[in-house]
Design a protein around this motif. Structure first.
Motif, PDB file in Angstrom:
ATOM      1  N   UNK A   1      -3.189   4.899 -18.289  1.00 39.16           N
ATOM      2  CA  UNK A   1      -3.411   3.410 -18.336  1.00 39.16           C
ATOM      3  C   UNK A   1      -2.918   2.402 -17.813  1.00 39.16           C
ATOM      4  N   UNK A   2      -1.570   1.911 -20.351  1.00 35.08           N
ATOM      5  CA  UNK A   2      -1.540   1.098 -19.911  1.00 35.08           C
ATOM      6  C   UNK A   2       0.452   1.122 -19.516  1.00 35.08           C
ATOM      7  N   UNK A   3       0.483   2.519 -19.158  1.00 36.68           N
ATOM      8  CA  UNK A   3       1.965   2.528 -18.904  1.00 36.68           C
ATOM      9  C   UNK A   3       2.591   2.793 -17.825  1.00 36.68           C
ATOM     10  N   UNK A   4       1.583   3.316 -17.381  1.00 42.04           N
ATOM     11  CA  UNK A   4       1.569   3.734 -15.308  1.00 42.04           C
ATOM     12  C   UNK A   4       0.804   3.222 -14.450  1.00 42.04           C
ATOM     13  N   UNK A   5      -0.544   3.689 -14.816  1.00 44.51           N
ATOM     14  CA  UNK A   5      -1.529   2.890 -14.081  1.00 44.51           C
ATOM     15  C   UNK A   5      -1.528   1.428 -13.697  1.00 44.51           C
ATOM     16  N   UNK A   6      -1.296   0.535 -14.731  1.00 46.47           N
ATOM     17  CA  UNK A   6      -1.755  -0.497 -14.943  1.00 46.47           C
ATOM     18  C   UNK A   6      -0.150  -1.500 -14.143  1.00 46.47           C
TER      19      UNK A   6
ATOM     20  N   UNK B   1       0.866  -1.050  -0.019  1.00 44.51           N
ATOM     21  CA  UNK B   1       0.041   0.105  -0.039  1.00 44.51           C
ATOM     22  C   UNK B   1       0.947   0.873   0.121  1.00 44.51           C
ATOM     23  N   UNK B   2       1.917   1.253   0.694  1.00 52.55           N
ATOM     24  CA  UNK B   2       3.146   2.712   0.835  1.00 52.55           C
ATOM     25  C   UNK B   2       3.662   2.813  -0.487  1.00 52.55           C
ATOM     26  N   UNK B   3       4.070   1.322  -0.774  1.00 48.84           N
ATOM     27  CA  UNK B   3       5.111   1.836  -2.086  1.00 48.84           C
ATOM     28  C   UNK B   3       3.912   2.157  -3.815  1.00 48.84           C
ATOM     29  N   UNK B   4       2.379   1.747  -3.076  1.00 48.40           N
ATOM     30  CA  UNK B   4       1.272   1.962  -4.529  1.00 48.40           C
ATOM     31  C   UNK B   4       1.022   3.238  -4.106  1.00 48.40           C
ATOM     32  N   UNK B   5       1.212   3.693  -2.948  1.00 45.57           N
ATOM     33  CA  UNK B   5       0.512   5.228  -2.592  1.00 45.57           C
ATOM     34  C   UNK B   5       1.481   6.332  -3.240  1.00 45.57           C
ATOM     35  N   UNK B   6       3.116   6.301  -3.033  1.00 45.36           N
ATOM     36  CA  UNK B   6       4.584   6.836  -3.543  1.00 45.36           C
ATOM     37  C   UNK B   6       4.288   6.927  -4.583  1.00 45.36           C
ATOM     38  N   UNK B   7       4.014   6.298  -5.608  1.00 46.54           N
ATOM     39  CA  UNK B   7       4.069   6.058  -6.770  1.00 46.54           C
ATOM     40  C   UNK B   7       3.087   6.457  -7.638  1.00 46.54           C
ATOM     41  N   UNK B   8       1.623   7.206  -6.893  1.00 44.53           N
ATOM     42  CA  UNK B   8       0.503   7.259  -7.871  1.00 44.53           C
ATOM     43  C   UNK B   8       1.004   8.660  -6.682  1.00 44.53           C
ATOM     44  N   UNK B   9       1.623   9.447  -5.877  1.00 38.44           N
ATOM     45  CA  UNK B   9       1.728  10.912  -5.635  1.00 38.44           C
ATOM     46  C   UNK B   9       2.498  11.077  -7.150  1.00 38.44           C
ATOM     47  N   UNK B  10       3.492  10.224  -7.675  1.00 37.58           N
ATOM     48  CA  UNK B  10       4.473  10.994  -8.329  1.00 37.58           C
ATOM     49  C   UNK B  10       3.130  10.868  -9.594  1.00 37.58           C
ATOM     50  N   UNK B  11       3.044  10.373  -9.976  1.00 37.27           N
ATOM     51  CA  UNK B  11       2.291  10.290 -11.450  1.00 37.27           C
ATOM     52  C   UNK B  11       1.238  12.400 -11.217  1.00 37.27           C
ATOM     53  N   UNK B  12       2.005  13.137 -12.126  1.00 26.38           N
ATOM     54  CA  UNK B  12       1.761  14.530 -12.175  1.00 26.38           C
ATOM     55  C   UNK B  12       0.178  14.574 -12.807  1.00 26.38           C
ATOM     56  N   UNK B  13      -0.441  13.500 -13.420  1.00 24.04           N
ATOM     57  CA  UNK B  13      -2.276  13.794 -14.346  1.00 24.04           C
ATOM     58  C   UNK B  13      -2.583  12.858 -13.260  1.00 24.04           C
TER      59      UNK B  13
ATOM     60  N   UNK C   1      -6.818  13.468 -23.564  1.00 26.45           N
ATOM     61  CA  UNK C   1      -7.358  13.046 -24.931  1.00 26.45           C
ATOM     62  C   UNK C   1      -7.223  11.717 -24.580  1.00 26.45           C
ATOM     63  N   UNK C   2      -8.120  10.515 -25.090  1.00 24.74           N
ATOM     64  CA  UNK C   2      -8.602   9.795 -24.838  1.00 24.74           C
ATOM     65  C   UNK C   2      -6.982   9.001 -25.454  1.00 24.74           C
ATOM     66  N   UNK C   3      -6.542   8.637 -26.258  1.00 24.53           N
ATOM     67  CA  UNK C   3      -5.271   8.478 -26.727  1.00 24.53           C
ATOM     68  C   UNK C   3      -4.010   8.040 -25.585  1.00 24.53           C
ATOM     69  N   UNK C   4      -3.755   9.678 -25.207  1.00 22.51           N
ATOM     70  CA  UNK C   4      -3.158  10.931 -23.735  1.00 22.51           C
ATOM     71  C   UNK C   4      -3.589   9.015 -22.732  1.00 22.51           C
ATOM     72  N   UNK C   5      -4.826   8.607 -22.393  1.00 22.19           N
ATOM     73  CA  UNK C   5      -5.290   8.493 -20.961  1.00 22.19           C
ATOM     74  C   UNK C   5      -4.939   7.225 -21.062  1.00 22.19           C
ATOM     75  N   UNK C   6      -4.760   6.591 -22.593  1.00 20.36           N
ATOM     76  CA  UNK C   6      -4.537   5.510 -22.113  1.00 20.36           C
ATOM     77  C   UNK C   6      -3.571   4.675 -22.496  1.00 20.36           C
ATOM     78  N   UNK C   7      -2.545   5.708 -23.071  1.00 26.72           N
ATOM     79  CA  UNK C   7      -1.024   5.861 -22.302  1.00 26.72           C
ATOM     80  C   UNK C   7      -0.328   5.723 -21.112  1.00 26.72           C
TER      81      UNK C   7
ATOM     82  N   UNK D   1      -8.866  10.017  -9.157  1.00 25.86           N
ATOM     83  CA  UNK D   1      -9.029  11.612 -10.809  1.00 25.86           C
ATOM     84  C   UNK D   1      -8.463  11.916 -11.037  1.00 25.86           C
ATOM     85  N   UNK D   2      -8.191  12.093 -12.763  1.00 27.73           N
ATOM     86  CA  UNK D   2      -7.015  12.212 -14.003  1.00 27.73           C
ATOM     87  C   UNK D   2      -7.736  12.258 -14.490  1.00 27.73           C
ATOM     88  N   UNK D   3      -6.162  13.391 -15.325  1.00 27.44           N
ATOM     89  CA  UNK D   3      -6.325  14.476 -15.972  1.00 27.44           C
ATOM     90  C   UNK D   3      -5.902  13.841 -17.491  1.00 27.44           C
ATOM     91  N   UNK D   4      -6.267  13.606 -18.675  1.00 23.12           N
ATOM     92  CA  UNK D   4      -4.899  13.464 -20.069  1.00 23.12           C
ATOM     93  C   UNK D   4      -5.416  14.495 -20.993  1.00 23.12           C
TER      94      UNK D   4
END
Length: 151
Positions: free
Chosen positions: A120-125, A79-91, A112-118, A107-110
């Protein structure tokens, strides 16, 4: 915290750029006591800071999504590792840990849809401990950045 402190907070939530002179006049205090109260509210963390509220769409971030995260494991280290990693994603504008299922809401901003997909795939997942992500798109804000109620 008394009625005067609440009035100070209400005024600053409405307009954080008030001068101390304007604030004192609005809450009907002389300058020195108003300044003293304001500094105490800041010192004790009641007032956490000041900042400009930027319209995301005006800077090209027109896509917004809410992402629900279910964790594979919820031990303290993961959980701590997840929270730290999330805190480092500016979006990621907001992240809350929830009781029950799902475990987190992001709550995520991007742009457009392709930027969100990227994102999602590269960071969130790839965040530590993630088992499952569920996304929903924000259609419109009905209540947005409302001041904290002081009564």
């Amino acid at each position: 915290m008394d009625r005067v402190d609440r009035k100070i907070l209400a005024e600053l939530q409405h307009n954080g750029r008030l001068t101390i002179t304007e604030l004192a006049a609005r809450v009907r205090l002389s300058l020195s006591p108003c300044h003293r109260r304001l500094r105490e509210l800041e010192r004790t963390g009641v007032i956490r800071g000041y900042r400009a509220l930027v319209d995301a769409a005006s800077v090209g971030l027109t896509f917004e999504a809410l992402v629900f995260v279910t964790m594979r494991q919820e031990d303290r280290t993961t959980v701590a590792a997840f929270e730290q990693a999330v805190a480092e994603i500016p979006h990621v504008l907001q992240a809350q840990r929830l009781f029950g299922d799902p475990d987190f809401l992001l709550r995520i901003v991007a742009a457009d849809l392709p930027a969100f997909q990227q994102l999602y795939d590269e960071k969130l997942a790839t965040l530590p401990g993630v088992q499952h992500l569920t996304s929903t798109l924000v259609m419109k804000h009905v209540v947005h950045e409302r001041p904290v109620p002081l009564q």
